[in-house]
Design an enzyme around this catalytic site. Structure first.
Site, PDB file in Angstrom:
ATOM      1  N   SER A 146       0.561  -1.379  -0.369  1.00  0.00           N
ATOM      2  CA  SER A 146      -0.170  -0.092  -0.226  1.00  0.00           C
ATOM      3  C   SER A 146       1.367   1.059  -0.401  1.00  0.00           C
ATOM      4  O   SER A 146       2.290   1.115   0.152  1.00  0.00           O
ATOM      5  CB  SER A 146      -0.871  -0.168   1.617  1.00  0.00           C
ATOM      6  OG  SER A 146      -1.725   1.205   1.594  1.00  0.00           O
ATOM      7  N   TYR A 159      -2.406  -1.254  10.863  1.00  0.00           N
ATOM      8  CA  TYR A 159      -1.912  -1.561   8.793  1.00  0.00           C
ATOM      9  C   TYR A 159      -0.713  -0.753   8.536  1.00  0.00           C
ATOM     10  O   TYR A 159      -0.215  -1.750   7.631  1.00  0.00           O
ATOM     11  CB  TYR A 159      -3.437  -0.640   8.327  1.00  0.00           C
ATOM     12  CG  TYR A 159      -3.214  -0.555   6.961  1.00  0.00           C
ATOM     13  CD1 TYR A 159      -3.860  -2.078   6.379  1.00  0.00           C
ATOM     14  CD2 TYR A 159      -2.878  -0.106   6.235  1.00  0.00           C
ATOM     15  CE1 TYR A 159      -4.137  -2.522   4.465  1.00  0.00           C
ATOM     16  CE2 TYR A 159      -3.102   0.221   4.905  1.00  0.00           C
ATOM     17  CZ  TYR A 159      -3.972  -1.060   3.773  1.00  0.00           C
ATOM     18  OH  TYR A 159      -3.852  -1.411   3.156  1.00  0.00           O
TER      19      TYR A 159
HETATM   20  P1  NAD Z   1     -11.499  -5.940  -0.158  1.00  0.00           P
HETATM   21  O1  NAD Z   1     -12.391  -6.152   1.293  1.00  0.00           O
HETATM   22  O2  NAD Z   1     -12.372  -5.839  -1.592  1.00  0.00           O
HETATM   23  O3  NAD Z   1     -11.318  -7.017  -0.464  1.00  0.00           O
HETATM   24  C1  NAD Z   1     -10.150  -7.897   0.879  1.00  0.00           C
HETATM   25  C2  NAD Z   1     -10.241  -9.396  -0.052  1.00  0.00           C
HETATM   26  O4  NAD Z   1      -9.474 -10.284   1.090  1.00  0.00           O
HETATM   27  C3  NAD Z   1     -11.349 -10.185   0.407  1.00  0.00           C
HETATM   28  O5  NAD Z   1     -11.520 -11.312  -0.989  1.00  0.00           O
HETATM   29  C4  NAD Z   1     -11.664 -11.080   0.928  1.00  0.00           C
HETATM   30  O6  NAD Z   1     -12.252 -12.061   0.958  1.00  0.00           O
HETATM   31  C5  NAD Z   1     -10.069 -11.155   2.182  1.00  0.00           C
HETATM   32  N1  NAD Z   1     -10.089 -11.048   3.208  1.00  0.00           N
HETATM   33  C6  NAD Z   1      -9.813 -10.642   4.583  1.00  0.00           C
HETATM   34  N2  NAD Z   1      -9.826 -11.273   5.382  1.00  0.00           N
HETATM   35  C7  NAD Z   1      -9.262 -12.469   5.092  1.00  0.00           C
HETATM   36  C8  NAD Z   1      -9.228 -13.967   5.801  1.00  0.00           C
HETATM   37  N3  NAD Z   1      -8.781 -13.556   7.262  1.00  0.00           N
HETATM   38  N4  NAD Z   1      -8.877 -14.510   5.041  1.00  0.00           N
HETATM   39  C9  NAD Z   1      -9.135 -15.121   3.128  1.00  0.00           C
HETATM   40  N5  NAD Z   1      -9.338 -13.354   2.474  1.00  0.00           N
HETATM   41  C10 NAD Z   1      -9.862 -12.194   3.730  1.00  0.00           C
HETATM   42  O7  NAD Z   1      -9.783  -4.776   0.478  1.00  0.00           O
HETATM   43  P2  NAD Z   1      -9.245  -4.417  -0.902  1.00  0.00           P
HETATM   44  O8  NAD Z   1      -9.553  -2.741  -1.012  1.00  0.00           O
HETATM   45  O9  NAD Z   1      -9.834  -5.080  -2.541  1.00  0.00           O
HETATM   46  O10 NAD Z   1      -8.432  -4.888  -0.347  1.00  0.00           O
HETATM   47  C11 NAD Z   1      -7.105  -5.776  -1.094  1.00  0.00           C
HETATM   48  C12 NAD Z   1      -5.891  -5.241  -0.705  1.00  0.00           C
HETATM   49  O11 NAD Z   1      -5.183  -4.816  -0.964  1.00  0.00           O
HETATM   50  C13 NAD Z   1      -5.608  -5.122   1.132  1.00  0.00           C
HETATM   51  O12 NAD Z   1      -3.962  -5.740   1.160  1.00  0.00           O
HETATM   52  C14 NAD Z   1      -5.112  -4.080   1.631  1.00  0.00           C
HETATM   53  O13 NAD Z   1      -4.897  -3.576   1.919  1.00  0.00           O
HETATM   54  C15 NAD Z   1      -5.062  -3.243  -0.064  1.00  0.00           C
HETATM   55  N6  NAD Z   1      -4.528  -1.794  -0.227  1.00  0.00           N
HETATM   56  C16 NAD Z   1      -6.021  -1.477  -0.291  1.00  0.00           C
HETATM   57  C17 NAD Z   1      -6.140   0.025  -0.823  1.00  0.00           C
HETATM   58  C18 NAD Z   1      -7.349   0.422  -2.169  1.00  0.00           C
HETATM   59  O14 NAD Z   1      -7.523   1.610  -1.265  1.00  0.00           O
HETATM   60  N7  NAD Z   1      -8.700  -0.157  -1.887  1.00  0.00           N
HETATM   61  C19 NAD Z   1      -4.938   0.450  -0.575  1.00  0.00           C
HETATM   62  C20 NAD Z   1      -3.861   0.062  -0.797  1.00  0.00           C
HETATM   63  C21 NAD Z   1      -4.027  -1.032  -0.711  1.00  0.00           C
END
Ligand code: NAD
Length: 264
Positions: A146, A159
């Site tokens: 991130s 985080y």
């Molecule tokens: P999201 O909530 O849409 O998706 C998260 C996914 O992780 C889902 O499929 C969920 O079921 C799964 N998950 C959560 N806990 C779990 C567990 N214990 N075991 C197995 N699966 C699990 O979130 P997102 O925004 O798509 O985030 C995905 C990644 O990207 C994360 O690591 C997040 O930190 C990172 N990220 C997101 C952003 C953003 O702005 N959305 C920015 C930077 C980084």
């Protein structure tokens, strides 16, 4: 962009039932990779997702419901992926959760869960995937960190710590595989409009008593100079590039795609 055909390779994307993970899984499938889906959600919707991606891209798909906070379940996931596809050639460590609170108020169980899911799970999948990748002399490990893997923000102690840790793990993995056909890199997204961020926007709107649309604009204005969200498709395209031959000497980088967030 140089296309990397992933035909015959298999890709495990953790947390791929939603958001960024789903976007990356679709992009890798479009390159011909067989996909191992993982993550939580409605069983019927996940089954439909699996079938749709298999049909759309003419690839094989499977799903495993491992809770990425549990090492024994991660081991079961890796075993199942190996049984189905022979090896995990592309590993995308993406599963992640968020919790927002000042350090003195931060629930201890939330700290533990964030470190387990956002950081420790990547150690487990990596240690279990590497032997076959090394034996095949080909592999791609992509850690979804991130902008918070590079800079901090208040109220996100767990985080930010986990994501900085993931960038560190990326560097060590890249060094230990430097003389092999295995590469490891991190992608550092800025704001992407997924359920994870939607929750933060809604909490902000409620706290400030403003419409959700205004809270969304404020959230972007605060951190992301472009004023626009990064999309899962754009992140998927970067993951595909990291899998390509052209990227074979890209090793140990933390590549931000963040609308200018960490340039400030
Ligand atoms: P999201 O909530 O849409 O998706 C998260 C996914 O992780 C889902 O499929 C969920 O079921 C799964 N998950 C959560 N806990 C779990 C567990 N214990 N075991 C197995 N699966 C699990 O979130 P997102 O925004 O798509 O985030 C995905 C990644 O990207 C994360 O690591 C997040 O930190 C990172 N990220 C997101 C952003 C953003 O702005 N959305 C920015 C930077 C980084």
């Amino acid at each position: 962009m140089q296309s990397s055909s992933l035909k015959g390779k298999s890709a495990l994307v953790t947390g791929s039932t939603s958001g960024i993970g789903l976007g990356i899984a679709r992009s890798l499938a479009a390159e011909g990779a067989n996909i191992v889906f993982n993550g939580f959600g409605d069983a019927q919707e996940i089954a439909a997702l699996q079938t749709d991606v298999a049909k759309e891209f003419n690839v094989k798909t499977m799903y495993h419901n491992a809770d990425m906070s549990k090492p024994a379940e991660i081991e079961a996931l890796m075993r199942a992926a190996n049984e189905q596809f022979g090896s995990v050639d592309v590993l995308v460590n993406n599963a992640g959760i968020q919790h927002v609170a000042n350090i003195e108020d931060f629930p201890v169980d939330k700290w533990d869960a964030i470190i387990a899911i956002n950081l420790t799970s990547a150690f487990h999948t990596t240690r279990l995937a590497l032997p076959k990748m090394k034996a095949n002399n080909w592999g791609r490990i992509i850690n979804i960190a991130s902008a918070h893997g590079l800079v901090g923000s208040p109220q996100k102690s767990a985080y930010v710590a986990a994501k900085h840790g993931l960038v560190g793990l990326t560097k060590v993995t890249a060094l230990e595989t430097a003389q092999t056909g295995v590469t490891c890199n991190a992608i550092c997204p800025g704001w992407v409009l997924t359920p994870l961020v939607q929750k933060q926007i809604e909490a902000r709107a409620a706290k400030e008593g403003v419409p959700v649309q205004q809270a969304m604009k404020e959230l972007l204005a605060e951190k992301q100079p472009s004023g626009q969200f990064v999309t899962p498709e754009q992140l998927g395209a970067l993951a595909v590039f990291l899998c390509s031959e052209a990227a074979s000497q890209v090793r140990g980088v933390a590549w931000n795609m963040d609308g200018g967030w960490v340039a400030q």
